[in-house]
Write a protein that holds these residues in place. Structure first.
Motif, PDB file in Angstrom:
ATOM      1  N   SER A 154       0.750   5.113   0.845  1.00 51.38           N
ATOM      2  CA  SER A 154      -0.017   4.035   1.453  1.00 51.38           C
ATOM      3  C   SER A 154      -1.180   3.594   0.591  1.00 51.38           C
ATOM      4  O   SER A 154      -2.057   2.883   1.053  1.00 51.38           O
ATOM      5  N   THR A 198      -0.192  -1.894  -1.110  1.00 49.15           N
ATOM      6  CA  THR A 198       0.997  -2.632  -0.678  1.00 49.15           C
ATOM      7  C   THR A 198       1.617  -3.301  -1.891  1.00 49.15           C
ATOM      8  O   THR A 198       0.995  -4.172  -2.505  1.00 49.15           O
ATOM      9  N   ASP A 210       4.793  -3.994   4.716  1.00 45.63           N
ATOM     10  CA  ASP A 210       4.601  -2.861   3.806  1.00 45.63           C
ATOM     11  C   ASP A 210       4.851  -3.232   2.350  1.00 45.63           C
ATOM     12  O   ASP A 210       4.747  -2.369   1.465  1.00 45.63           O
ATOM     13  N   ARG A 267       9.498   2.406   6.050  1.00 41.37           N
ATOM     14  CA  ARG A 267       8.577   1.328   5.678  1.00 41.37           C
ATOM     15  C   ARG A 267       9.268  -0.028   5.754  1.00 41.37           C
ATOM     16  O   ARG A 267      10.427  -0.187   5.356  1.00 41.37           O
ATOM     17  N   LEU A 326       9.807  -2.737   4.129  1.00 41.11           N
ATOM     18  CA  LEU A 326       9.786  -3.259   2.771  1.00 41.11           C
ATOM     19  C   LEU A 326      10.930  -4.240   2.569  1.00 41.11           C
ATOM     20  O   LEU A 326      11.985  -4.123   3.186  1.00 41.11           O
TER      21      LEU A 326
END
Length: 406
Positions: free
Chosen positions: A47, A50, A115, A169, A171
């Protein structure tokens, strides 16, 4: 360029840039980045930031409306099918704008992926496939600290860490120019949360359950719009007949249209008519479709190089059959092969996006068709192998094959 003042990098900067591309900060020259003056220590864990790796969006993106909607719909969460991976595959021959469509769709859907967005070009500048381990190191660098990434290029370790860092996540992962299952497999997450958008010239069985969007050449109207966007609307509007001829010669290939448009825009005192006349000659057309690092011939080379030697050898001979669709039986006669073997060769070319299936003959057998510029490319390979001793008869035969059937 290196000869411009103030832009020639020193050895340390060049080494650092190379390390960035390879995802190996442990090999940076000098002290580690966190120890440099003014550097802030990185937060631990995925984390820490991003990732935002998408290339810039295409400002003058043109056409592909239905295809764009299909891709965006497949990537957008709809609350249904929970637990099912979102996988989208965009396919088509070189120069059809797969990357432009994928990047444009990724920017359009960006808000659905809080994310971050990952991007990797799976093909090197010379057209060869990048090794998955090198791609993984670059993606891992964007996903979190490199301290936990093994220095070794052990692909299994890299895959495990990559899947740990993508698990759970939201993504969007764009994998551009995939060459095959062996390259793509290690780059796919093993959980459903990350969405994956892949471009490649052929269908890839590795992307199980993917929504496949197959690109075709642009229609004349969209081709004209793309040409106007690249050349300038006023330049195209001022020479409508030349613009129509250019569109016809480019045969719906976005790369070719953008090349011609760029050349027109760079020559404000040269009318499009002159370039249209130069494109009219099929013998020299491919040489005209070049501007800077954009080149139709070069874009087709990786597909040709990836062919099996036997398929590569018959490629020019099949192109000599002419510009119309032809069945396997006709190819077998031309190649002096059994029909089943000829069909195998034709299917291999179709799988490589160097040939397309186009309807059927009167007996229901599939017919095959070359894109006009792919056909010129194939015939140019035959010409390049011919002796350069001024064989006029051979040149005349080559020119005849460009526009006529035997």
């Amino acid at each position: 360029p290196a000869d411009e003042p103030g832009v020639n990098p020193g050895e340390e900067l060049q080494a650092t840039y190379g390390a960035l591309l390879d995802g190996t900060p442990d090999r940076w020259p000098g002290p580690a980045p966190a120890a440099r003056a003014g550097a802030r220590p990185r937060a631990a864990g995925p984390s820490a930031g991003t990732p935002a790796m998408l290339p810039p969006d295409t400002v003058d993106f043109t056409g592909r409306g239905p295809e764009l909607e299909l891709v965006c719909r497949a990537l957008t969460p709809d609350g249904q099918g929970a637990g099912r991976p979102r996988r989208v595959l965009v396919t088509g021959m070189a120069g059809l704008g797969k990357t432009a469509l994928a990047v444009h769709a990724a920017h359009r859907c960006q808000r659905h992926f809080p994310d971050g967005q990952l991007y990797a070009d799976l093909r090197a500048a010379d057209g060869t496939p990048r090794h998955p381990a090198r791609v993984l190191r670059r993606l891992l660098r964007a996903l979190g600290p490199m301290d936990d990434v093994p220095v070794t290029d052990d692909q299994d370790q890299l895959v495990r860490l990559y899947r740990e860092r993508t698990r759970g996540r939201q993504l969007l992962i764009v994998l551009d120019n995939a060459s095959g299952a062996a390259q793509l497999g290690p780059l796919l997450p093993n959980t459903p949360e990350p969405a994956v958008l892949v471009t490649g010239r052929t269908a890839l069985p590795t992307v199980a359950g993917a929504h496949t969007v197959a690109l075709a050449p642009l229609e004349p109207r969209d081709s004209l719009e793309l040409l106007a966007a690249a050349a300038g609307p006023a330049r195209v509007a001022g020479a409508p007949r030349a613009a129509s001829a250019i569109v016809e010669h480019c045969a719906g290939l976005p790369l070719a249209l953008r090349i011609v448009g760029t050349r027109i825009a760079a020559r404000p005192h040269c009318t499009p008519d002159r370039l249209a006349r130069r494109l009219a000659d099929p013998v020299t057309r491919l040489r005209e479709l070049h501007s800077g690092d954009m080149d139709v011939h070069t874009s087709l080379l990786p597909s040709w190089r990836a062919l099996e030697p036997g398929v590569r050898a018959v490629f020019p001979a099949l192109a000599a059959l002419g510009p119309e669709p032809f069945p396997a039986a006709e190819a077998a006669t031309a190649l002096d092969l059994p029909e089943a073997e000829a069909e195998r060769l034709l299917e291999a070319l179709a799988d490589a996006a160097l040939l397309e299936v186009s309807g059927a003959d009167e007996w229901g057998q599939p017919c095959y068709l070359f894109h006009p510029l792919v056909r010129l490319f194939a015939l140019s390979l035959e010409e390049a192998r011919a002796p350069r001793s001024g064989d006029l008869a051979g040149r005349t035969e080559h020119n005849r094959r460009l526009t006529h059937r035997p």
